[in-house]
Design an enzyme around this catalytic site. Sequence first.
Site, PDB file in Angstrom:
ATOM      1  N   CYS A  78       0.826  -1.220   0.000  1.00  0.00           N
ATOM      2  CA  CYS A  78       0.000   0.000   0.000  1.00  0.00           C
ATOM      3  C   CYS A  78       0.858   1.266   0.000  1.00  0.00           C
ATOM      4  O   CYS A  78       1.891   1.337   0.662  1.00  0.00           O
ATOM      5  CB  CYS A  78      -0.929  -0.023   1.216  1.00  0.00           C
ATOM      6  SG  CYS A  78      -2.078   1.365   1.225  1.00  0.00           S
ATOM      7  N   CYS A  82       0.112   4.959   7.047  1.00  0.00           N
ATOM      8  CA  CYS A  82      -0.549   4.741   8.336  1.00  0.00           C
ATOM      9  C   CYS A  82       0.431   4.035   9.291  1.00  0.00           C
ATOM     10  O   CYS A  82       0.865   2.909   9.006  1.00  0.00           O
ATOM     11  CB  CYS A  82      -1.820   3.914   8.148  1.00  0.00           C
ATOM     12  SG  CYS A  82      -2.856   4.551   6.804  1.00  0.00           S
ATOM     13  N   CYS A  85       0.225   0.258  10.352  1.00  0.00           N
ATOM     14  CA  CYS A  85      -0.214  -0.758   9.385  1.00  0.00           C
ATOM     15  C   CYS A  85       0.924  -1.576   8.771  1.00  0.00           C
ATOM     16  O   CYS A  85       1.825  -1.031   8.112  1.00  0.00           O
ATOM     17  CB  CYS A  85      -1.019  -0.107   8.271  1.00  0.00           C
ATOM     18  SG  CYS A  85      -1.760  -1.362   7.190  1.00  0.00           S
ATOM     19  N   CYS A 122     -16.537  -9.530   5.229  1.00  0.00           N
ATOM     20  CA  CYS A 122     -15.906  -8.225   4.959  1.00  0.00           C
ATOM     21  C   CYS A 122     -14.656  -8.411   4.121  1.00  0.00           C
ATOM     22  O   CYS A 122     -13.741  -9.141   4.509  1.00  0.00           O
ATOM     23  CB  CYS A 122     -15.487  -7.565   6.263  1.00  0.00           C
ATOM     24  SG  CYS A 122     -16.810  -7.377   7.433  1.00  0.00           S
ATOM     25  N   CYS A 153     -19.611  -6.563   3.283  1.00  0.00           N
ATOM     26  CA  CYS A 153     -18.934  -5.359   3.759  1.00  0.00           C
ATOM     27  C   CYS A 153     -17.630  -5.250   2.970  1.00  0.00           C
ATOM     28  O   CYS A 153     -17.033  -6.272   2.619  1.00  0.00           O
ATOM     29  CB  CYS A 153     -18.642  -5.496   5.251  1.00  0.00           C
ATOM     30  SG  CYS A 153     -17.661  -4.136   5.913  1.00  0.00           S
ATOM     31  N   CYS A 213     -19.714   1.755   8.542  1.00  0.00           N
ATOM     32  CA  CYS A 213     -18.935   1.096   9.589  1.00  0.00           C
ATOM     33  C   CYS A 213     -17.696   1.959   9.789  1.00  0.00           C
ATOM     34  O   CYS A 213     -16.862   2.056   8.884  1.00  0.00           O
ATOM     35  CB  CYS A 213     -18.560  -0.315   9.136  1.00  0.00           C
ATOM     36  SG  CYS A 213     -17.427  -1.140  10.272  1.00  0.00           S
ATOM     37  N   ARG A 285     -18.103  -2.904  17.759  1.00  0.00           N
ATOM     38  CA  ARG A 285     -17.352  -4.134  17.482  1.00  0.00           C
ATOM     39  C   ARG A 285     -16.039  -4.171  18.250  1.00  0.00           C
ATOM     40  O   ARG A 285     -15.207  -3.262  18.125  1.00  0.00           O
ATOM     41  CB  ARG A 285     -17.073  -4.276  15.981  1.00  0.00           C
ATOM     42  CG  ARG A 285     -16.263  -5.545  15.701  1.00  0.00           C
ATOM     43  CD  ARG A 285     -16.124  -5.892  14.222  1.00  0.00           C
ATOM     44  NE  ARG A 285     -17.424  -6.085  13.628  1.00  0.00           N
ATOM     45  CZ  ARG A 285     -17.855  -5.429  12.560  1.00  0.00           C
ATOM     46  NH1 ARG A 285     -17.086  -4.552  11.972  1.00  0.00           N
ATOM     47  NH2 ARG A 285     -19.052  -5.651  12.083  1.00  0.00           N
TER      48      ARG A 285
HETATM   49  N1  SAM Z   1      -6.734   0.349   3.010  1.00  0.00           N
HETATM   50  C1  SAM Z   1      -8.036   0.615   3.465  1.00  0.00           C
HETATM   51  C2  SAM Z   1      -8.097   1.757   4.444  1.00  0.00           C
HETATM   52  O1  SAM Z   1      -7.117   2.065   5.105  1.00  0.00           O
HETATM   53  O2  SAM Z   1      -9.174   2.357   4.553  1.00  0.00           O
HETATM   54  C3  SAM Z   1      -8.746  -0.589   4.078  1.00  0.00           C
HETATM   55  C4  SAM Z   1      -7.973  -1.560   4.939  1.00  0.00           C
HETATM   56  S1  SAM Z   1      -7.281  -0.916   6.439  1.00  0.00           S
HETATM   57  C5  SAM Z   1      -6.147  -2.180   6.909  1.00  0.00           C
HETATM   58  C6  SAM Z   1      -8.649  -0.981   7.567  1.00  0.00           C
HETATM   59  C7  SAM Z   1      -8.418  -0.537   8.997  1.00  0.00           C
HETATM   60  O3  SAM Z   1      -7.719  -1.537   9.716  1.00  0.00           O
HETATM   61  C8  SAM Z   1      -7.603   0.698   9.248  1.00  0.00           C
HETATM   62  O4  SAM Z   1      -8.321   1.876   9.054  1.00  0.00           O
HETATM   63  C9  SAM Z   1      -7.243   0.552  10.711  1.00  0.00           C
HETATM   64  O5  SAM Z   1      -8.206   1.180  11.527  1.00  0.00           O
HETATM   65  C10 SAM Z   1      -7.265  -0.961  10.912  1.00  0.00           C
HETATM   66  N2  SAM Z   1      -5.915  -1.469  11.217  1.00  0.00           N
HETATM   67  C11 SAM Z   1      -4.905  -1.609  10.337  1.00  0.00           C
HETATM   68  N3  SAM Z   1      -3.791  -2.065  10.951  1.00  0.00           N
HETATM   69  C12 SAM Z   1      -4.110  -2.208  12.263  1.00  0.00           C
HETATM   70  C13 SAM Z   1      -3.381  -2.626  13.406  1.00  0.00           C
HETATM   71  N4  SAM Z   1      -2.086  -2.953  13.331  1.00  0.00           N
HETATM   72  N5  SAM Z   1      -4.015  -2.668  14.599  1.00  0.00           N
HETATM   73  C14 SAM Z   1      -5.321  -2.316  14.672  1.00  0.00           C
HETATM   74  N6  SAM Z   1      -6.047  -1.900  13.635  1.00  0.00           N
HETATM   75  C15 SAM Z   1      -5.459  -1.842  12.435  1.00  0.00           C
HETATM   76 FE1  SF4 Z   2      -2.913   1.213   3.341  1.00  0.00          FE
HETATM   77 FE2  SF4 Z   2      -2.857   0.060   5.707  1.00  0.00          FE
HETATM   78 FE3  SF4 Z   2      -3.324   2.665   5.535  1.00  0.00          FE
HETATM   79 FE4  SF4 Z   2      -5.182   0.919   4.665  1.00  0.00          FE
HETATM   80  S1  SF4 Z   2      -4.485   1.183   6.774  1.00  0.00           S
HETATM   81  S2  SF4 Z   2      -4.479   2.786   3.629  1.00  0.00           S
HETATM   82  S3  SF4 Z   2      -3.852  -0.715   3.932  1.00  0.00           S
HETATM   83  S4  SF4 Z   2      -1.428   1.628   4.949  1.00  0.00           S
END
Ligand code: SAM
Ligand code: SF4
Length: 338
Positions: A78, A82, A85, A122, A153, A213, A285
Site C-alpha cells: 500500500c 498509516c 499498518c 468483509c 462489507c 462502519c 465491534r
Molecule cells: N486500506 C483501506 C483503508 O485504510 O481504509 C482498508 C484496509 S485498512 C487495513 C482498515 C483498517 O484496519 C484501518 O483503518 C485501521 O483502523 C485498521 N488497522 C490496520 N492495521 C491495524 C493494526 N495494526 N491494529 C489495529 N487496527 C489496524
Molecule cells: Fe494502506 Fe494500511 Fe493505511 Fe489501509 S491502513 S491505507 S492498507 S497503509
Amino acid sequence: MLESATQSIINTENLRTSLTHSHVETTTVNRWSVDEIVALFELPFSDLMYQAQTVHRANFNPNAVQVSTLLSIKTGGCSEDCGYCPQAARYHTEVESETLMKLDDVLAAAQEAKDNGASRFCMGAAWRGPKQRDLEPVLKMIAEVKAMGLETCATLGMLKEGQAEQLKDAGLDYYNHNLDTAPEFYGEVITTRTYQDRLDTLDRVRSVDINVCSGGIIGMGESRIQRAGLLAQLANMERPPESVPINLLTQVEGTPLHGTEALDSFEFVRTIAAARITMPKSYVRLSAGRQSMSEGIQAMCFLAGANSIFYGEKLLTTANPEASTDKKLFARLGINKI
Ligand code: SAM
Ligand code: SF4
Ligand code: DTB
C-alpha cells in the site's frame, strides 16, 4: 464533573425516549462534548459499566453478538503511511505485496465463513482507494457473496465520486472506513490522507444509503482526551455509524508504532463502554486485538456493550482467536451468535 456526566446521560436518554415516542428520527439528537465523554471515562469503573450495561439493555439483546469474517482480498504494497499498518509498502514488515485474489478463491472463503456461522463477510484491500479497473472485479465479488446469503462489507480505502453508487448497485450492505483517532492526534499517525478525506468518503457512503462502519484504533499513544475526541466525532455525526469497530492496536514489528507503551486493559474496556453510551443504537465491534487479550477482558468488553466481533483465525494479516476458541467462549458466557 461526575454528577454532570451522569446527569447528561439521563437527560439524553429522556430526550431520546420522548422523541422515540413521538416518532421523530432519533439519530440526530445525541450530541456529546469531548468533556462529557472524558467525564464518562473518569467515572468509577463499576459506575461506568453500570451505565453502559443499562444503555445496552435498553437497545439490544445483551446476550447476542454479531459475527463478521474478514478476508484480505488484496494484501500489502500500500502507498499510504498509516503508522500502525503492516501493509504499508514503505515499512519493512513480513507482509509481502500480493495481487487481487481470484473470484473463486474469495467465494470459497465466504462459504467457509458462512459454514462457520458468520452473518457478514468483509473484504479488505490495501489500497489508498480503488481505481476503476480494481473496482470492477470487486463489484463482482460483492454481488456473488451477497447471492450466497451473506451480508457484505468492503473496506477499500477512499472512494471517489461515483464509486459508492457502483458499490451500492452491486449489493454492498456496509462500507468500513475508520476515522482511526481524534483529529488532534491524527497527524502523528498518518500524513498521506487528511481527516477531511475520511469524512468525505463516509459522506459518499451515507449518501447512497450503504450502512456506515467507522471507528478507530486505541493504544497508539493517544491521550484519554483524544480517545474521547474520536468517540465525539463518531457520536456527533448526523447519523452515527451503524457499526463502530474499536480496534486495540496490534503492534507489528517494522511499523512506526511498534514499541508503543501498552494500554491498560481497563482503559480499553472504558473506551468500549463510552462508545456504547454515546452511540446507543450502534453495533460496537470488539475488533482487532482480541488475540492479545485475556478472555476475562473480552468478557468485560461484552459487559461494557460490545456486541460484534471478527470471527475466524485471521484478521487481514494478523492473527485472531480460532473460531473453535470463540465458540467455547460464547458457550461459557451464554452468548448467542447473530
Ligand atoms: N486500506 C483501506 C483503508 O485504510 O481504509 C482498508 C484496509 S485498512 C487495513 C482498515 C483498517 O484496519 C484501518 O483503518 C485501521 O483502523 C485498521 N488497522 C490496520 N492495521 C491495524 C493494526 N495494526 N491494529 C489495529 N487496527 C489496524
Ligand atoms: Fe494502506 Fe494500511 Fe493505511 Fe489501509 S491502513 S491505507 S492498507 S497503509
Ligand atoms: C477494522 O476496523 N478492523 C479490521 C477491519 N476494520 C478491516 C482490520 C484490522 C486489521 C488488523 C491488522 C491486520 O490484520 O492487518
